[in-house]
Enzyme design. Structure first.
Site, PDB file in Angstrom:
ATOM      1  N   ASP A  25      -1.007  -6.116  -0.327  1.00 51.45           N
ATOM      2  CA  ASP A  25      -1.510  -5.516   0.920  1.00 51.45           C
ATOM      3  C   ASP A  25      -3.016  -5.355   0.870  1.00 51.45           C
ATOM      4  OD1 ASP A  25       0.424  -5.023   2.856  1.00 51.45           O
ATOM      5  OD2 ASP A  25       1.141  -3.203   1.872  1.00 51.45           O
ATOM      6  N   LYS A  69      -1.337  -9.534   2.529  1.00 53.21           N
ATOM      7  CA  LYS A  69      -0.637  -9.118   3.765  1.00 53.21           C
ATOM      8  C   LYS A  69      -1.567  -8.198   4.542  1.00 53.21           C
ATOM      9  CE  LYS A  69       3.070  -6.114   3.787  1.00 53.21           C
ATOM     10  NZ  LYS A  69       2.564  -4.974   4.601  1.00 53.21           N
ATOM     11  N   GLU A  96       8.534  -4.298  10.874  1.00 51.96           N
ATOM     12  CA  GLU A  96       8.990  -2.995  10.384  1.00 51.96           C
ATOM     13  C   GLU A  96       9.476  -2.118  11.531  1.00 51.96           C
ATOM     14  OE1 GLU A  96       6.343  -1.103   7.611  1.00 51.96           O
ATOM     15  OE2 GLU A  96       7.487   0.763   7.598  1.00 51.96           O
ATOM     16  N   ASP A 101       0.844  -1.206   0.000  1.00 52.24           N
ATOM     17  CA  ASP A 101       0.000   0.000   0.000  1.00 52.24           C
ATOM     18  C   ASP A 101       0.879   1.257   0.000  1.00 52.24           C
ATOM     19  OD1 ASP A 101       0.896  -0.194   2.599  1.00 52.24           O
ATOM     20  OD2 ASP A 101      -1.096  -0.262   3.515  1.00 52.24           O
ATOM     21  N   SER A 102       2.220   1.061   0.028  1.00 47.93           N
ATOM     22  CA  SER A 102       3.145   2.180  -0.184  1.00 47.93           C
ATOM     23  C   SER A 102       2.972   2.751  -1.591  1.00 47.93           C
ATOM     24  CB  SER A 102       4.597   1.733   0.037  1.00 47.93           C
ATOM     25  OG  SER A 102       4.870   0.559  -0.691  1.00 47.93           O
ATOM     26  N   GLU A 128      -1.872  -5.772   8.301  1.00 49.52           N
ATOM     27  CA  GLU A 128      -1.196  -5.166   9.461  1.00 49.52           C
ATOM     28  C   GLU A 128      -1.988  -5.476  10.734  1.00 49.52           C
ATOM     29  OE1 GLU A 128      -0.506  -0.987   8.807  1.00 49.52           O
ATOM     30  OE2 GLU A 128       0.588  -1.335   6.942  1.00 49.52           O
TER      31      GLU A 128
HETATM   32  O1  KIV Z   1       3.538  -1.160   1.744  1.00 42.81           O
HETATM   33  C1  KIV Z   1       4.728  -1.507   1.837  1.00 42.81           C
HETATM   34  O2  KIV Z   1       5.585  -1.159   1.009  1.00 42.81           O
HETATM   35  C2  KIV Z   1       5.107  -2.333   2.974  1.00 42.81           C
HETATM   36  C3  KIV Z   1       6.568  -2.591   3.169  1.00 42.81           C
HETATM   37  C4  KIV Z   1       7.223  -1.407   3.726  1.00 42.81           C
HETATM   38  C5  KIV Z   1       6.803  -3.784   3.989  1.00 42.81           C
HETATM   39  O3  KIV Z   1       4.287  -2.742   3.717  1.00 42.81           O
END
Ligand code: KIV
Length: 270
Positions: free
Chosen positions: A89, A119, A188, A50-51, A121
């Site tokens: 994510d 993934k 992280e 989600d980055s 959180e």
């Molecule tokens: O969204 C992302 O890029 C991440 C990484 C920093 C692990 O969750």
């Protein structure tokens, strides 16, 4: 890479890598062309993170990206990948309300993008959602420590689990995710000594970002590693190339050639 030259990375091969002490490499990817380069380079896991909200869309946080948008990124990545495991994510707001919503979001990602895993959180607070997604046959990767979707709760992007109580909770959460059946956990921005404890306490691979070297693998945001982002400079980041500088030079040369009518030349036209 020809078809015969590669063996697909699976959640099982990652566990085997941990068992034989082989480090796991993971990078983010958001589009077809970059994913193809990353996959051809031999990466084990591509995370459609989600980055993307930050590096692709220019938002300050990861919160704005939607389920539809991450599915668009993920399906582009999947089309460029032959070998790596593609993990996606679950975006903020697509799983926090209840486990039914979490399951529906995970199913949409798998069905519409062709990715291999999701993934999420969080720890014990999302246990029910993790169990329902796993029961549907969808591999889940956990994410503990600094969890950017909770940035407004934390207030800062500083190192997590420095205090004993938070560190203890993190270790317990990691054990829980492992017991539930998560195939891996991202840690992280936490102290290296806590990552080491987690890594030796669970059988699932632990992938660190700003979590030291005593883990089973490392992940970075690709745009940071190749220097496409310039303002993000945490201690844990190693820039392997300055693509910002290289691209700026190339684009300036192109502009100059256009202005001087040096481009296109005789050989570059019909
Ligand atoms: O969204 C992302 O890029 C991440 C990484 C920093 C692990 O969750």
């Amino acid at each position: 890479m020809s078809k015969k030259e590669y063996k697909r990375v699976t959640t099982h091969s990652l566990k085997e890598m941990k068992a034989r002490n082989e480090k796991i490499s993971m990078l983010t990817g958001y589009d077809y062309s970059m994913a193809k380069i990353i996959d051809n380079s031999g990466i084990d896991i591509i995370l459609v993170g989600d980055s993307a909200s930050n590096v692709m869309a220019g938002h300050e946080t990861t919160l704005p990206i939607t389920l539809d948008q991450i599915i668009y990124h993920a399906s582009s990545v999947v089309r460029g990948v032959k070998r790596a495991l593609v993990v996606v994510d679950l975006p903020f707001g697509s799983y926090q309300s209840n486990s039914g919503e979490a399951l529906r979001s995970a199913i949409r990602i798998m069905k519409e993008s062709g990715a291999h895993a999701v993934k999420m959180e969080g720890g014990s607070e999302i246990k029910e959602s993790i169990v329902r997604i796993l029961n549907a046959g969808i591999p889940v990767m956990g994410h503990l420590g600094l969890t950017p979707q909770s940035i407004y709760k934390f207030g800062t992007y500083s190192v997590r689990a420095k205090e004993e109580e938070e560190a203890k909770r993190l270790v317990e959460d990691a054990k829980l995710l492992d017991e539930l059946g998560c195939f891996g956990i991202v840690l992280e921005k936490i102290p290296a000594k806590i990552s080491k404890i987690v890594t030796s306490s669970i059988s699932s691979p632990v992938i660190g970002i700003g979590a030291g070297s005593d883990v089973d693998g490392q992940v970075l945001v690709t745009h940071d590693l190749v220097g496409l982002t310039t303002e993000f400079n945490p201690r844990f980041l190693r820039r392997y190339v300055d693509l910002n500088e290289i691209m700026t030079k190339a684009i300036k040369n192109y502009i100059k050639d256009v202005k001087n009518i040096d481009f296109p030349n005789q050989d570059e036209q019909y």
